[in-house]
Design a protein around this motif. Structure first.
Motif, PDB file in Angstrom:
ATOM      1  N   SER A 145      -6.270  19.056  -4.271  1.00 58.47           N
ATOM      2  CA  SER A 145      -4.950  18.134  -4.695  1.00 58.47           C
ATOM      3  C   SER A 145      -3.872  17.966  -3.590  1.00 58.47           C
ATOM      4  CB  SER A 145      -4.218  18.422  -6.040  1.00 58.47           C
ATOM      5  OG  SER A 145      -3.559  20.061  -5.754  1.00 58.47           O
ATOM      6  N   ASP A 146      -4.415  19.327  -2.718  1.00 61.42           N
ATOM      7  CA  ASP A 146      -3.511  18.945  -1.581  1.00 61.42           C
ATOM      8  C   ASP A 146      -4.314  17.787  -0.738  1.00 61.42           C
ATOM      9  OD1 ASP A 146      -0.897  20.794  -1.360  1.00 61.42           O
ATOM     10  OD2 ASP A 146      -2.010  22.253  -1.149  1.00 61.42           O
ATOM     11  N   LEU A 147      -5.271  17.250  -0.846  1.00 70.44           N
ATOM     12  CA  LEU A 147      -6.164  16.794   0.210  1.00 70.44           C
ATOM     13  C   LEU A 147      -5.674  15.503  -0.448  1.00 70.44           C
ATOM     14  CD1 LEU A 147      -9.066  18.287   1.088  1.00 70.44           C
ATOM     15  CD2 LEU A 147      -7.253  17.556   2.679  1.00 70.44           C
ATOM     16  N   PHE A 148      -5.974  15.765  -1.187  1.00 67.03           N
ATOM     17  CA  PHE A 148      -5.154  13.894  -2.316  1.00 67.03           C
ATOM     18  C   PHE A 148      -3.893  12.800  -1.855  1.00 67.03           C
ATOM     19  CE2 PHE A 148      -8.933  14.066  -5.408  1.00 67.03           C
ATOM     20  CZ  PHE A 148      -9.385  13.083  -5.014  1.00 67.03           C
ATOM     21  N   ALA A 149      -2.705  14.312  -1.528  1.00 71.56           N
ATOM     22  CA  ALA A 149      -1.518  14.199  -1.274  1.00 71.56           C
ATOM     23  C   ALA A 149      -2.370  13.393  -0.280  1.00 71.56           C
ATOM     24  CB  ALA A 149      -0.801  15.218  -1.611  1.00 71.56           C
ATOM     25  N   MET A 150      -2.265  14.388   0.938  1.00 70.99           N
ATOM     26  CA  MET A 150      -2.651  13.814   2.060  1.00 70.99           C
ATOM     27  C   MET A 150      -2.586  12.021   2.590  1.00 70.99           C
ATOM     28  SD  MET A 150      -1.207  15.897   4.009  1.00 70.99           S
ATOM     29  CE  MET A 150      -1.329  15.720   6.012  1.00 70.99           C
ATOM     30  N   VAL A 151      -3.314  12.030   1.869  1.00 69.55           N
ATOM     31  CA  VAL A 151      -4.018  10.440   1.458  1.00 69.55           C
ATOM     32  C   VAL A 151      -2.764   9.770   1.512  1.00 69.55           C
ATOM     33  CG1 VAL A 151      -4.929   8.315   0.666  1.00 69.55           C
ATOM     34  CG2 VAL A 151      -6.768  10.756   0.402  1.00 69.55           C
ATOM     35  N   GLY A 152      -1.706   9.812   0.432  1.00 71.73           N
ATOM     36  CA  GLY A 152      -0.509   9.710   0.163  1.00 71.73           C
ATOM     37  C   GLY A 152       0.313   9.549   1.667  1.00 71.73           C
ATOM     38  N   ILE A 210       0.915  -0.742   0.350  1.00 71.26           N
ATOM     39  CA  ILE A 210       0.177  -0.123  -0.262  1.00 71.26           C
ATOM     40  C   ILE A 210       0.648   1.322   0.147  1.00 71.26           C
ATOM     41  CG2 ILE A 210      -1.707   1.839   1.327  1.00 71.26           C
ATOM     42  CD1 ILE A 210      -3.187  -0.989   0.143  1.00 71.26           C
ATOM     43  N   MET A 211       1.710   1.415   0.683  1.00 75.55           N
ATOM     44  CA  MET A 211       3.179   1.825   0.519  1.00 75.55           C
ATOM     45  C   MET A 211       3.000   2.599  -0.926  1.00 75.55           C
ATOM     46  SD  MET A 211       5.048   2.112   4.033  1.00 75.55           S
ATOM     47  CE  MET A 211       6.300   3.090   4.235  1.00 75.55           C
ATOM     48  N   ILE A 212       3.700   1.364  -1.410  1.00 78.56           N
ATOM     49  CA  ILE A 212       4.120   1.792  -3.101  1.00 78.56           C
ATOM     50  C   ILE A 212       3.248   2.506  -3.633  1.00 78.56           C
ATOM     51  CG2 ILE A 212       5.636   0.680  -4.732  1.00 78.56           C
ATOM     52  CD1 ILE A 212       6.718   0.743  -2.226  1.00 78.56           C
ATOM     53  N   PHE A 213       2.031   2.032  -3.864  1.00 78.39           N
ATOM     54  CA  PHE A 213       1.396   1.930  -4.459  1.00 78.39           C
ATOM     55  C   PHE A 213       0.207   3.759  -4.003  1.00 78.39           C
ATOM     56  CE2 PHE A 213       2.372  -2.298  -5.864  1.00 78.39           C
ATOM     57  CZ  PHE A 213       2.579  -1.759  -7.968  1.00 78.39           C
ATOM     58  N   ILE A 214       0.023   3.208  -3.060  1.00 77.59           N
ATOM     59  CA  ILE A 214      -1.196   4.962  -2.565  1.00 77.59           C
ATOM     60  C   ILE A 214      -0.392   5.143  -2.152  1.00 77.59           C
ATOM     61  CG2 ILE A 214      -2.582   4.956  -0.416  1.00 77.59           C
ATOM     62  CD1 ILE A 214      -4.215   3.662  -2.685  1.00 77.59           C
ATOM     63  N   GLY A 215       0.376   4.951  -1.042  1.00 76.95           N
ATOM     64  CA  GLY A 215       1.872   6.049  -0.394  1.00 76.95           C
ATOM     65  C   GLY A 215       2.011   6.547  -1.338  1.00 76.95           C
ATOM     66  N   PHE A 216       3.353   6.717  -2.008  1.00 81.63           N
ATOM     67  CA  PHE A 216       3.542   7.070  -3.223  1.00 81.63           C
ATOM     68  C   PHE A 216       3.349   7.535  -4.684  1.00 81.63           C
ATOM     69  CE2 PHE A 216       7.039   4.202  -1.383  1.00 81.63           C
ATOM     70  CZ  PHE A 216       8.052   5.661  -1.294  1.00 81.63           C
ATOM     71  N   GLY A 217       1.418   6.960  -4.348  1.00 79.35           N
ATOM     72  CA  GLY A 217       1.165   7.295  -5.717  1.00 79.35           C
ATOM     73  C   GLY A 217       0.379   8.461  -5.386  1.00 79.35           C
ATOM     74  N   PHE A 218      -0.192   9.037  -4.169  1.00 77.23           N
ATOM     75  CA  PHE A 218      -0.962  10.152  -4.212  1.00 77.23           C
ATOM     76  C   PHE A 218      -0.160  11.122  -3.604  1.00 77.23           C
ATOM     77  CE2 PHE A 218      -4.671   6.666  -5.152  1.00 77.23           C
ATOM     78  CZ  PHE A 218      -5.355   8.174  -5.480  1.00 77.23           C
ATOM     79  N   LEU A 219       0.548  10.847  -2.759  1.00 75.24           N
ATOM     80  CA  LEU A 219       1.491  11.369  -2.093  1.00 75.24           C
ATOM     81  C   LEU A 219       2.133  12.558  -3.411  1.00 75.24           C
ATOM     82  CD1 LEU A 219       3.209  12.914   0.387  1.00 75.24           C
ATOM     83  CD2 LEU A 219       5.151  11.578  -0.295  1.00 75.24           C
ATOM     84  N   MET A 220       1.538  12.331  -4.550  1.00 77.56           N
ATOM     85  CA  MET A 220       2.492  13.066  -5.752  1.00 77.56           C
ATOM     86  C   MET A 220       1.486  13.465  -6.285  1.00 77.56           C
ATOM     87  SD  MET A 220       5.865  10.437  -7.213  1.00 77.56           S
ATOM     88  CE  MET A 220       5.620   8.952  -6.764  1.00 77.56           C
ATOM     89  N   THR A 221       0.252  13.206  -5.742  1.00 76.49           N
ATOM     90  CA  THR A 221      -1.186  14.301  -7.165  1.00 76.49           C
ATOM     91  C   THR A 221      -0.531  15.420  -6.539  1.00 76.49           C
ATOM     92  OG1 THR A 221      -2.316  13.095  -4.448  1.00 76.49           O
ATOM     93  CG2 THR A 221      -2.234  12.020  -6.961  1.00 76.49           C
ATOM     94  N   PHE A 222      -0.512  16.494  -5.960  1.00 77.86           N
ATOM     95  CA  PHE A 222      -0.428  17.768  -5.181  1.00 77.86           C
ATOM     96  C   PHE A 222      -0.030  18.426  -6.448  1.00 77.86           C
ATOM     97  CE2 PHE A 222       3.478  17.417  -5.530  1.00 77.86           C
ATOM     98  CZ  PHE A 222       5.010  18.496  -6.016  1.00 77.86           C
ATOM     99  N   LEU A 223       0.212  18.123  -7.366  1.00 78.62           N
ATOM    100  CA  LEU A 223       0.366  18.676  -8.614  1.00 78.62           C
ATOM    101  C   LEU A 223      -1.218  19.269  -9.441  1.00 78.62           C
ATOM    102  CD1 LEU A 223       3.261  18.062 -10.118  1.00 78.62           C
ATOM    103  CD2 LEU A 223       3.456  20.101  -9.126  1.00 78.62           C
ATOM    104  N   ARG A 224      -2.120  20.361  -9.952  1.00 77.72           N
ATOM    105  CA  ARG A 224      -2.870  20.837  -9.803  1.00 77.72           C
ATOM    106  C   ARG A 224      -3.845  19.850 -11.148  1.00 77.72           C
ATOM    107  NH1 ARG A 224      -3.619  27.395 -10.696  1.00 77.72           N
ATOM    108  NH2 ARG A 224      -2.283  26.708  -8.464  1.00 77.72           N
ATOM    109  N   LYS A 225      -2.718  19.952 -12.263  1.00 77.81           N
ATOM    110  CA  LYS A 225      -2.975  19.418 -13.367  1.00 77.81           C
ATOM    111  C   LYS A 225      -2.335  18.346 -13.750  1.00 77.81           C
ATOM    112  CE  LYS A 225      -4.259  22.606 -16.084  1.00 77.81           C
ATOM    113  NZ  LYS A 225      -6.076  22.608 -16.375  1.00 77.81           N
ATOM    114  N   TYR A 226      -1.250  17.397 -13.226  1.00 74.43           N
ATOM    115  CA  TYR A 226      -0.691  16.467 -13.310  1.00 74.43           C
ATOM    116  C   TYR A 226      -0.750  15.316 -12.108  1.00 74.43           C
ATOM    117  CZ  TYR A 226       3.270  14.833 -15.283  1.00 74.43           C
ATOM    118  OH  TYR A 226       4.533  13.665 -15.350  1.00 74.43           O
TER     119      TYR A 226
END
Lengths: 497, 497, 497
Positions: free
Chosen positions: A260-267, A107-123
């Motif tokens: 997008s900052d909240l999605f990153a917090m999931v990660g 879960i760290m690999i796929f959710i953690g790293f994955g969502f941590l990087m969703t902070f970019l607004r258009k990426y």
């Protein structure tokens, strides 16, 4: 915030118009659109052949499949007693021992790293989507590379795949995803696959040297995964540096929006919660594993507190910065990794976590922009979360090797290593330093060479206007150009007007 | 919804203008901006010293580290047989027994509680961010407080930290986060840390009295965590009550937006899924633990159904209300907590869950607004999710103590308690009631005193205009004032025009 | 994208007006608003009575509760040896063996399926909310139905509920939620509960025939859950088909927005990560379980890669499509399910996953629209993710039964089945095919009959204007009609102007 009413009204009007009027020049499809799928199909076919030739299932332990290793007890001058785990007698361990922590790491690999990087607004699509692609690719490739490098048995002409091996493949994926964080938004999927292909080889080779030749300890892989991944990625980012990255458009797209900052917090939070599993995942059952859990739990909680403290302290308005909370809070998990299973005592774990959280926040606040002056643009700040805390971890490892009673690495109980000769604790100090140094050298050299390869026209069809922009490689929904771009476009408008 | 075309057009225009024109008066930075980081640094230093003085690692069990306790079998008049777990012989338990449930509980604390509170449209950073900060702080502080209070061994001058102790620290965090839910959006981070500091002491003292002196049973901590946390928090909220909370601005910011409700559902569903681990986390291995899992699984599923039933039934338009679905669905987990490991039989669990789900939904629909008339403003409705269902749990505990064959608390098998005298089941009834009463008294008294402290000018620099507003203490992205505020500002505009 | 400046300005203006002006005709409340809560209360009461009459707790294993079954070793011509698990001697297994995987599966059901379906821009509340409602309902009902059907003991007049039974209830929920995916957005909650009530009965009956009468193997429930759920749901969707589904309004609401796609990725990634637990959840401890984990890990990683390859390859602009990434990436988990614990070797798992990922992406790109021409409107594309990969899984099962050395189903070690006669591996081939065929027949017939029932005026009060629209049954926040509908309404406006 401080504009006059007239200015704002005007700006609003021009914004409203320009939203529709000024066409945003999106990237054309890649020059050779078939190259990416063709390359992946080819690699997938090669992997199938290699697995077919040499991969077999491992086995679950027979009989009672959870048994504790024997212990011997060491007494310290201060009167405490420590039971020492004799690694030579560790029984083979299976699903009951590993599965729960394996899934946490997964879960760290796929959710953690994955969502941590969703902070970019258009990426966001690219962040979580490429993380998914690269990690799945690395799982396959790492099983094969590690199989040949660490586990190949000439007698049966095969290497086994069992629960411990799939955890290790996840560890390798972590290293590659850290590098991905450094180049996030500035690379196309082909480049990411090529980078991953090369980095799996180098990361595994480096870990082989460090673990099997130097017999360095690094239970949470802070050197072999975090330091390696961070400096490999930064070296690649250095080679791919483009001054367009500092353009207003690119910098606007590099920002977050509220959700997008909240999605990153999931990660972030999944990484925080499961970090004890990362550091204890392959620790020896028994007290070693308990220490790895307890130390990480305490260290990472401390880095959360120091991050809040420093984020507030170093801010002009004494406000918290989401970038720090999303990242520097986790630095305690990295910094305690190398010594997580050693006797650093709870207060030692708390000191390590506190130092790491403070250092990482300082990194985000001050060092990141300095690095950029040296043409190292670090999208996710991996130097601050993985690089510097990983170096700290390596240094703590060296320091602890000086104290054999605490590191458990004295002459009698040195783990069986390839040379099987005895080793003084001072020699262990040297080998720990050698492992850290080798990791840095291989990571940086390998990253520079990989960056050169990625700049080849064959792979490099990105244009700066496509940086941090999902639209280049993804089909995007209707609102991609509307609601989310308001703030972006209004600032662009200011320049156009 | 029912406005004329002209009205709407006019409103739209004025909205568009006022979005930019009317400056929203955001709060100035706190009077003493250094106070928060200085307080935290001081506490962190104290914690390091205390851990250094007295904290040691616990130990993993030696040998086969999963062994079942011995059982004796009790026959009931109706012909069923029950194996009774003899607590005195419980072996020491370690990672293999606890780790999987520990991680579930860990996720409940950080993801579950954190995201459950992100429903507020402009307070998502604070909801998940302060949850993170407070929980990490409590983990450290609870390890120390519980260490001295429950586990300090004068012989070695130390208390141990092992896997069971870190689970318990997570339980303490749950109590504090429930209180946090009552004051969400109306407190600054300094107040939260001060509240957490005091509440950990009181919650632990209350649990010590209930568990170690009264020997009350409460396996899922429904009294010691849920009732305590809810009524402590409500008492604090009562003391901090401010009539500005009922202003139009504050009530507008207290609402959700579409995606903030979805983020909250992430929290809800993780809490739902992992609640069996919460109630069974420290249950005795064997049938007790199985019953705790099965009873919670059934009870919480029933409360989901009754929530949907009541949410629809009590709504004017017969529609579902997201607030109910996010919260009341979980009441079955709370209400079954005290008796989760007892023989309440599956249909009993289903009745308990159904009653709790209905009661909680009724609480959200009718009781929450009534409480507010008494100056108790309960942001997250913790009275409905934790308070009343927790009281239900306590009452079910008292009722079950009347039935020793089902509660397993008859004279022969009473757990070894501090007095080690025999105890009739009627005495157990009294002690269960005493534990519930003591919990209420300590929680409410403690909350009132804590609230008084938090009103000191030293801590209380919040102004009503900063309620439910991330901007006061967080750096916010560009869209914070744009997209998300549309609905809010249009309603404000109506009043301005 | 290619509109002139004048057109765009005009469109923008009319949009701005029409957002407020054109009233959207939302659905009235259901004709009989009391019917839904009354039905659920009635069923809940019946369930309580049935549980009260016949449900008892199961028991945890006594003594060492993790023990490995005995093995016998089989030698293959190629020199490899395989330890065979003798199912007749499998000890009773409890929490230590099952709990970690149970919680993974639980998260798949509630977070995985729930968030996967939130991709619809205006149906997120319903997607995650009805998923929650239906799954909780099914857990209760499946415990009862499976209890009577599989586990009822006439001697004690009861059926037991233990950890294995609650995992199985989760499996049943998966089947019903797959069907839910086919009718998502086109059914009201009453219809969903009626559908779930019937489907639990039919799914359990079909699994009873397949497992207990035919003794077919299907460890990951690819036939009994995925094939059954998909084709039952598609048959219901066929019966409920309404040509309004192809209206512009409905098709607009059937699309995603940027953040709804990211929420859906939360579901996807949890499903991806925990799929090994799904396929290994009830596998025999030992090597069978290890193989189930390893094969699923490899297969599902391969389907991720093939999905990216095919999504890019079959796209005009060579871009990735989020619908594929959210769904087809998981097809490898389905396709390997039936044979996951068999000796298919790692390269076999990789081939299965690759074929499944490619087939599923092709399904989304080409087959889904074709199905719609035959009046089968498949909202989530369950035919592509669960239907066709499930059929693949069944076919791989038939193929493997031909190879008894790999399927472990030869004459000597056939599991004890109801007839307890010996069976040749060719007979096993026939029974595997019979299980797949029976599943299809019962699913499709049952789905058609269920669809007929759901069309009764008693249940069917949906109007096409309420398709994919949360507002019909949910209280929605202010921004539901604003921010999120921009893109939708502007396209509607074009038609109005």
């Amino acid at each position: 915030m401080a504009k006059s009413r007239a200015e704002e009204t005007e700006m609003l009007q021009s914004t409203t118009l320009s939203t529709r009027v000024v066409p945003i020049a999106y990237e054309k499809p890649a020059k050779n659109p078939i190259f990416f799928p063709a390359l992946l199909i080819g690699l997938q076919a090669v992997f199938i052949i290699l697995l077919g030739l040499h991969a077999e299932y491992g086995h679950e332990p027979i009989g009672n499949h959870i048994t504790l290793p024997k212990h011997s007890v060491i007494s310290f001058p201060n009167g405490t007693h420590v039971r020492i785990h004799d690694e030579a007698e560790t029984p083979h361990r299976g699903i009951a021992d590993f599965y729960s922590m394996f899934q946490d790491i997964h879960i760290m690999i796929f959710i953690g790293f994955g969502f941590l990087m969703t902070f970019l607004r258009k990426y966001g699509f690219s962040a979580v989507g490429y993380n998914f692609l690269v990690a799945a690719f690395v799982l396959e490739w790492a099983l094969i590379v590690r199989g040949y490098m660490f586990d190949y048995e000439p007698a049966t002409k095969s290497f086994p795949i069992d629960i411990e091996r799939i955890i290790v493949a996840d560890f390798v994926a972590a290293a590659i995803l850290i590098s991905f964080g450094a180049v996030l938004g500035k690379t196309n999927p082909t480049q990411l696959i090529v980078m991953a292909f090369i980095e799996v080889l180098l990361q595994s080779a480096n870990e082989y040297i460090g673990l099997k030749r130097f017999c360095a300890f690094d239970i949470g892989e802070s050197m072999f995964v975090h330091v390696f991944g961070a400096y490999f990625g930064l070296a690649v980012a250095f080679m791919l540096y483009d001054k367009e990255l500092t353009s207003v458009e690119a910098e606007q797209r590099e920002k977050s929006v509220y959700h997008s900052d909240l999605f990153a917090m999931v990660g972030t939070i999944f990484l925080f919660c499961f970090w004890p599993s990362f550091n204890a995942g392959v620790a020896a059952a028994g007290d070693s594993r308990l220490r790895a859990v307890v130390n990480t739990y305490i260290s990472i909680a401390s880095s959360v507190l120091l991050t809040y403290i420093c984020s507030c302290l170093f801010s002009k308005e004494k406000k918290f910065d989401m970038v720090h909370i999303q990242n520097a809070t986790l630095a305690g998990g990295v910094a305690v990794g190398t010594v997580a299973d050693k006797i650093i005592r709870p207060f030692g774990a708390m000191i390590i976590g506190s130092v790491a959280g403070a250092l990482s926040t300082i990194g985000f606040r001050f060092i990141k922009s300095t690095l950029q002056k040296f043409k190292v643009h670090d999208t996710c700040g991996v130097n601050n979360l993985h690089g510097m805390p990983g170096l700290l971890a390596g240094i703590f490892g060296i320091m602890l090797a000086f104290l054999p009673a605490y590191s458990l690495y004295n002459e009698n109980i040195i783990p069986v290593c390839w040379h099987s000769t005895e080793r003084s604790h001072l020699m262990q100090v040297g080998y720990q330093a050698a492992a850290l140094g080798t990791t840095l050298v291989i990571a940086i050299t390998g990253g520079i060479i990989t960056g050169l390869i990625l700049r080849l026209p064959l792979f490099n069809d990105e244009r700066p206007s496509s940086y941090y922009n999902d639209h280049t490689h993804w089909e995007t929904p209707d609102d991609f150009h509307d609601a989310h771009s308001t703030a972006l476009i209004s600032s662009e408008t200011e320049r156009h007007v």
